[in-house]
Design an enzyme around this catalytic site. Structure first.
Site, mmCIF file in Angstrom:
data_model
loop_
_atom_site.group_PDB
_atom_site.id
_atom_site.type_symbol
_atom_site.label_atom_id
_atom_site.label_comp_id
_atom_site.label_asym_id
_atom_site.label_seq_id
_atom_site.Cartn_x
_atom_site.Cartn_y
_atom_site.Cartn_z
ATOM 1 N N PRO A 1 0.854 -1.198 0.000
ATOM 2 C CA PRO A 1 0.000 0.000 0.000
ATOM 3 C C PRO A 1 0.885 1.242 0.000
ATOM 4 O O PRO A 1 1.842 1.311 0.761
ATOM 5 C CB PRO A 1 -0.755 -0.109 1.332
ATOM 6 N N ALA B 1 0.171 5.415 -0.091
ATOM 7 C CA ALA B 1 -0.746 6.552 -0.201
ATOM 8 C C ALA B 1 -0.243 7.488 -1.298
ATOM 9 O O ALA B 1 0.935 7.822 -1.350
ATOM 10 C CB ALA B 1 -0.826 7.281 1.131
ATOM 11 N N GLN C 1 -6.707 -1.609 2.843
ATOM 12 C CA GLN C 1 -6.001 -1.336 4.103
ATOM 13 C C GLN C 1 -6.724 -0.233 4.875
ATOM 14 O O GLN C 1 -6.972 0.845 4.343
ATOM 15 C CB GLN C 1 -4.558 -0.892 3.863
ATOM 16 N N CYS D 1 2.326 3.128 9.975
ATOM 17 C CA CYS D 1 2.521 4.441 9.349
ATOM 18 C C CYS D 1 3.209 5.413 10.318
ATOM 19 O O CYS D 1 2.734 5.620 11.439
ATOM 20 C CB CYS D 1 1.171 5.011 8.903
ATOM 21 N N LYS E 1 -0.009 -4.901 9.161
ATOM 22 C CA LYS E 1 1.295 -4.456 8.639
ATOM 23 C C LYS E 1 1.935 -3.554 9.692
ATOM 24 O O LYS E 1 1.306 -2.600 10.153
ATOM 25 C CB LYS E 1 1.090 -3.719 7.320
ATOM 26 N N ASN F 1 9.007 -7.108 3.968
ATOM 27 C CA ASN F 1 8.876 -5.856 3.213
ATOM 28 C C ASN F 1 10.056 -4.930 3.503
ATOM 29 O O ASN F 1 10.478 -4.802 4.650
ATOM 30 C CB ASN F 1 7.544 -5.182 3.584
ATOM 31 N N GLY F 2 10.545 -4.326 2.446
ATOM 32 C CA GLY F 2 11.614 -3.342 2.581
ATOM 33 C C GLY F 2 12.746 -3.582 1.609
ATOM 34 O O GLY F 2 13.409 -4.617 1.645
ATOM 35 N N GLY G 1 7.176 -2.083 -2.546
ATOM 36 C CA GLY G 1 6.634 -0.732 -2.618
ATOM 37 C C GLY G 1 7.393 0.146 -3.587
ATOM 38 O O GLY G 1 7.196 0.062 -4.814
ATOM 39 N N ARG G 2 8.319 0.957 -3.051
ATOM 40 C CA ARG G 2 8.956 2.009 -3.851
ATOM 41 C C ARG G 2 9.640 1.532 -5.119
ATOM 42 O O ARG G 2 9.667 2.262 -6.115
ATOM 43 C CB ARG G 2 9.956 2.784 -2.970
#
Ligand SMILES: Cc1cc2nc3c(=O)[nH]c(=O)nc-3n(C[C@H](O)[C@H](O)[C@H](O)COP(=O)(O)O)c2cc1C
Length: 307
Positions: free
Chosen positions: A17, A19, A71, A101, A140, A199-200, A222-223
């Site tokens: 996810p 934003a 989410q 977050c 998460k 994740n990461g 993600g990124r």
């Protein structure tokens, strides 16, 4: 990885996810390139109750997505329970709860990563969500906020009935700096009996292999996928033809089905810059993308540059 009725693939790779990034178009593209599941941008449980219209555009989906995860975040049991039972989220296959977050405006409300310092409330929220839906629920979270309590936190999630957890192995203080701690991921995986997604910093096939060495049941990306939704095909070594320009065009086509052109012109600027990230472009042309006033003109510019 099987979670209740949901069959993720053997080595699932999910779109994380993000934003302002994982809009309906981007989630569709990631899925078309092989993402086994996608997660919406974080949705405020409170906003969903008071201003569902505002949340609606974040919950748009297409037929392209395989497993659709919504989410939610919040700090109130009743709002969280109502959110996952809301008709707005009916089409989703499962729910994820954001407990990682680090954004100050979220943390100051006792939501997101603030919950890593408040296990009693975090457990009440997970239980409330679990009691409100028969669909799978995941959580998460990060390494920790004031202490690195990720093992204790993961066990709490498991005890509350979470169907899996996703672990972004950075502390809240780190934000997105430094490296994700893969040893911490291996350690959490070894201690929980529910599936653990790592994740990461997965950005290519080599980093994916490193993440897999931790023994995780799946990976969330993600990124690394920003401006590169085709990354999922590369990670899965799917032998498919990647037409980068057609991909950008499809992103716009999907967004145009839902959004007003004036709003889109502003929104799409960052995506254009991400798409242009790896290509040599003059400062003048890059500026044109950054200040997009005419989407078709920017598309033509990218067509020349991407082909
Ligand atoms: C722009 C941006 C927005 C994000 N939004 C969310 C979000 O809404 N919910 C969430 O759980 N994590 C969010 N994250 C965190 C990512 O899901 C992910 O955990 C983090 O980027 C680390 O993974 P990566 O190294 O693959 O990017 C966001 C990250 C970025 C960069």
């Amino acid at each position: 990885m099987k979670v209740k009725n949901l069959d993720f693939s053997d080595d699932p790779i999910l779109l994380a996810p993000m934003a302002g990034v994982t809009d309906v178009g981007f989630r569709a593209l990631a899925s078309s390139f092989g993402a086994d599941a996608t997660v919406t941008e974080m949705l405020s449980a409170r906003a969903m109750a008071h201003n569902p219209k505002k949340t609606e555009f974040l919950t748009l989906t297409t037929g392209e997505e395989k497993i659709k995860i919504a989410q939610v975040f919040g700090h109130e049991e009743d709002y969280m329970a109502k959110a996952v039972a809301s008709p707005l989220l009916e089409k989703f296959d499962m729910f994820d709860i954001n407990m990682g977050c680090p954004a100050p405006k979220i943390v100051k409300n006792g939501e997101g990563s603030a919950l890593m310092d408040n296990l009693p409330l975090a457990s009440k929220l997970i239980t409330a969500v679990k009691n409100s839906t028969t669909k799978p629920v995941s959580v998460k979270f990060r390494k920790g906020k004031s202490t690195e309590n990720y093992v204790e936190f993961g066990r709490m999630c498991q005890d509350c009935g979470a169907d899996f957890v996703t672990f972004h192995a950075r502390t809240v203080e780190q934000g997105y700096s430094g490296k994700a701690d893969y040893e911490a991921i291996a350690s959490l995986k070894a201690k929980l009996s529910i599936p653990v997604l790592g994740n990461g910093d997965v950005v290519d096939f080599a980093s994916l292999q490193k993440m897999k060495e931790t023994g995780v049941d799946g990976v969330m990306v993600g990124r690394g996928s920003m401006g590169r939704p085709w990354l999922f095909a590369q990670l899965k070594q799917n032998d498919i033809q990647i037409d980068k320009y057609k991909t950008v065009e499809k992103h716009i086509e999907i967004l145009r089905q839902h959004f007003d052109e004036n709003w889109l012109k502003l929104y799409i600027r960052k995506h254009f810059l991400w798409y242009a990230c790896d290509i040599p472009l003059s400062t003048e042309l890059r500026l044109k993308l950054a200040t997009c006033n005419d989407i078709d003109e920017c598309l033509a510019l990218l067509k020349n540059a991407l082909n």
